[in-house]
Design a protein around this motif. Structure first.
Motif, PDB file in Angstrom:
ATOM      1  N   MET A   6       7.011 -13.309   2.950  1.00 42.74           N
ATOM      2  CA  MET A   6       6.126 -12.539   3.416  1.00 42.74           C
ATOM      3  C   MET A   6       5.119 -12.174   3.927  1.00 42.74           C
ATOM      4  N   ASN A   7       4.719 -11.953   5.655  1.00 42.21           N
ATOM      5  CA  ASN A   7       3.081 -11.771   5.418  1.00 42.21           C
ATOM      6  C   ASN A   7       2.318 -10.699   5.344  1.00 42.21           C
ATOM      7  N   PRO A   8       1.444 -10.813   4.952  1.00 46.90           N
ATOM      8  CA  PRO A   8       0.623  -9.125   4.982  1.00 46.90           C
ATOM      9  C   PRO A   8       1.242  -7.974   5.554  1.00 46.90           C
ATOM     10  N   ALA A   9       1.499  -8.702   7.095  1.00 41.23           N
ATOM     11  CA  ALA A   9       1.370  -7.621   8.279  1.00 41.23           C
ATOM     12  C   ALA A   9       3.223  -6.918   8.036  1.00 41.23           C
ATOM     13  N   LEU A  10       3.492  -7.685   7.231  1.00 39.15           N
ATOM     14  CA  LEU A  10       5.443  -7.352   6.947  1.00 39.15           C
ATOM     15  C   LEU A  10       5.023  -6.358   5.639  1.00 39.15           C
ATOM     16  N   GLN A  11       3.952  -7.412   5.172  1.00 37.00           N
ATOM     17  CA  GLN A  11       4.088  -6.106   3.265  1.00 37.00           C
ATOM     18  C   GLN A  11       3.600  -4.184   4.096  1.00 37.00           C
ATOM     19  N   SER A  12       2.494  -4.366   4.740  1.00 33.21           N
ATOM     20  CA  SER A  12       2.079  -2.777   4.667  1.00 33.21           C
ATOM     21  C   SER A  12       2.610  -2.503   6.010  1.00 33.21           C
ATOM     22  N   HIS A  13       3.490  -3.271   6.497  1.00 35.34           N
ATOM     23  CA  HIS A  13       5.059  -2.344   7.428  1.00 35.34           C
ATOM     24  C   HIS A  13       5.422  -1.831   6.592  1.00 35.34           C
ATOM     25  N   ALA A  14       6.253  -2.349   5.590  1.00 37.91           N
ATOM     26  CA  ALA A  14       6.705  -1.962   4.035  1.00 37.91           C
ATOM     27  C   ALA A  14       6.157  -0.937   3.509  1.00 37.91           C
ATOM     28  N   THR A  15       5.212  -1.488   3.169  1.00 38.77           N
ATOM     29  CA  THR A  15       4.835  -0.020   2.240  1.00 38.77           C
ATOM     30  C   THR A  15       4.366   1.440   3.049  1.00 38.77           C
ATOM     31  N   ARG A  16       3.765   0.775   4.200  1.00 36.12           N
ATOM     32  CA  ARG A  16       3.369   2.674   5.230  1.00 36.12           C
ATOM     33  C   ARG A  16       4.638   3.163   5.141  1.00 36.12           C
ATOM     34  N   SER A  17       6.008   2.383   5.735  1.00 33.82           N
ATOM     35  CA  SER A  17       7.524   2.874   5.613  1.00 33.82           C
ATOM     36  C   SER A  17       7.556   3.876   4.473  1.00 33.82           C
ATOM     37  N   LEU A  18       7.395   3.093   2.900  1.00 33.82           N
ATOM     38  CA  LEU A  18       7.086   4.183   1.740  1.00 33.82           C
ATOM     39  C   LEU A  18       6.635   5.593   1.444  1.00 33.82           C
ATOM     40  N   CYS A  19       5.107   5.188   1.850  1.00 36.37           N
ATOM     41  CA  CYS A  19       4.540   6.163   2.241  1.00 36.37           C
ATOM     42  C   CYS A  19       5.108   7.512   3.038  1.00 36.37           C
ATOM     43  N   ASP A  20       5.214   6.997   3.924  1.00 36.74           N
ATOM     44  CA  ASP A  20       5.788   8.486   4.674  1.00 36.74           C
ATOM     45  C   ASP A  20       6.891   8.952   4.196  1.00 36.74           C
ATOM     46  N   LEU A  21       7.490   8.149   3.570  1.00 37.91           N
ATOM     47  CA  LEU A  21       8.495   9.548   2.739  1.00 37.91           C
ATOM     48  C   LEU A  21       8.401  10.445   2.283  1.00 37.91           C
ATOM     49  N   ALA A  22       6.999  10.339   1.115  1.00 39.57           N
ATOM     50  CA  ALA A  22       6.641  11.659   0.809  1.00 39.57           C
ATOM     51  C   ALA A  22       5.574  11.734   0.757  1.00 39.57           C
ATOM     52  N   PRO A  23       4.549  12.733   0.362  1.00 36.16           N
ATOM     53  CA  PRO A  23       3.492  13.052   0.542  1.00 36.16           C
ATOM     54  C   PRO A  23       2.769  12.733  -0.932  1.00 36.16           C
ATOM     55  N   VAL A  24       3.641  12.054  -1.728  1.00 39.98           N
ATOM     56  CA  VAL A  24       2.978  12.106  -3.378  1.00 39.98           C
ATOM     57  C   VAL A  24       3.607  10.679  -3.845  1.00 39.98           C
TER      58      VAL A  24
END
Ligand SMILES: O=C(O)C(=O)C[C@H](O)[C@H](O)COP(=O)(O)O
Length: 213
Positions: A1-19
């Motif tokens: 999994m390349n870094p761009a895809l990794q960041s896409h995944a972690t960004r989606s997680l960050c968007d789920l809740a403010p904390v």
């Protein structure tokens, strides 16, 4: 999994809740009720630090809770990446970033939220393709003012500040355009876990989940 895809995944997680709660679990019996309490309060993304003996077992127990998105924190080495993935972690968080760690996350297909605290560290991660990062240790490194400064030349980097974030200053971070969410341990105090005060933890989570961004 390349870094761009990794960041896409972690960004989606960050968007789920403010904390994102940063969890230090000393007793594996706490894992499941803690996850239930946090999810019930509106915080589904859970970072279990690999700082305790039962952390891997705790992650596996938490992953069974409906709605929970469980990841590993304090991931420092390729060995940590492998054992976190094997325990069911769906993401990894590190205080910094090293070539070995980055290679292991790519090989294991585990999205990494890599830590950065300076312009050069952010630039190095952007070069690799990471756009979502942990800003650590947020308070000592310069707090919201530093993130404001980075936004000018490096607006393509988005952060999850962690380290010294509290209910008192979370809003200062969350109001910034380059902050997706914050991480913090305050929603799961050791004393409340030891006392089994899961309702109290749900109340803390609910307050955290209602922070606006
Ligand atoms: O172990 C890690 O990799 C970490 O993520 C360290 C955490 O960011 C801080 O321990 C959380 O900071 P506080 O919310 O100030 O307690």
């Amino acid at each position: 999994m390349n870094p761009a895809l990794q960041s896409h995944a972690t960004r989606s997680l960050c968007d789920l809740a403010p904390v994102i709660p940063v969890l230090v679990i000393e007793d594996v019996a706490h894992a499941e009720p803690l996850a239930r309490a946090l999810v019930a309060g509106g915080l589904p993304v859970l970072e279990v630090t690999l700082r305790t003996d039962c952390a891997l077992e705790a992650m596996a127990a938490m992953a069974t809770v409906p709605g929970a998105r469980v990841g590993a924190g304090t991931v420092l080495s390729a060995h940590d990446v492998k054992r976190a993935k094997a325990a069911g972690a769906t993401f990894a968080v590190s205080p910094g970033a090293t070539p070995a760690l980055i290679a292991a996350c790519a090989a294991q297909g585990l999205p990494l939220l890599p830590g950065a605290a300076t312009a050069s560290e952010v630039m190095a991660l952007l070069e690799l393709g990471y756009r979502t990062m942990k800003f650590f240790p947020a308070g000592p490194a310069g707090g919201p003012a530093l993130l404001k400064g980075l936004y000018g030349p490096l607006p393509q980097a988005t952060f999850c500040p962690t380290g010294g974030v509290s209910p008192q200053n979370a809003a200062d971070y969350l109001s910034l355009p380059n902050v997706a969410c914050v991480g913090g341990s305050w929603v799961a105090p050791a004393k409340m876990m030891a006392a089994g005060d899961w309702d109290g933890i749900t109340a803390l989570a609910r307050q955290a989940a209602s922070l606006s961004r």
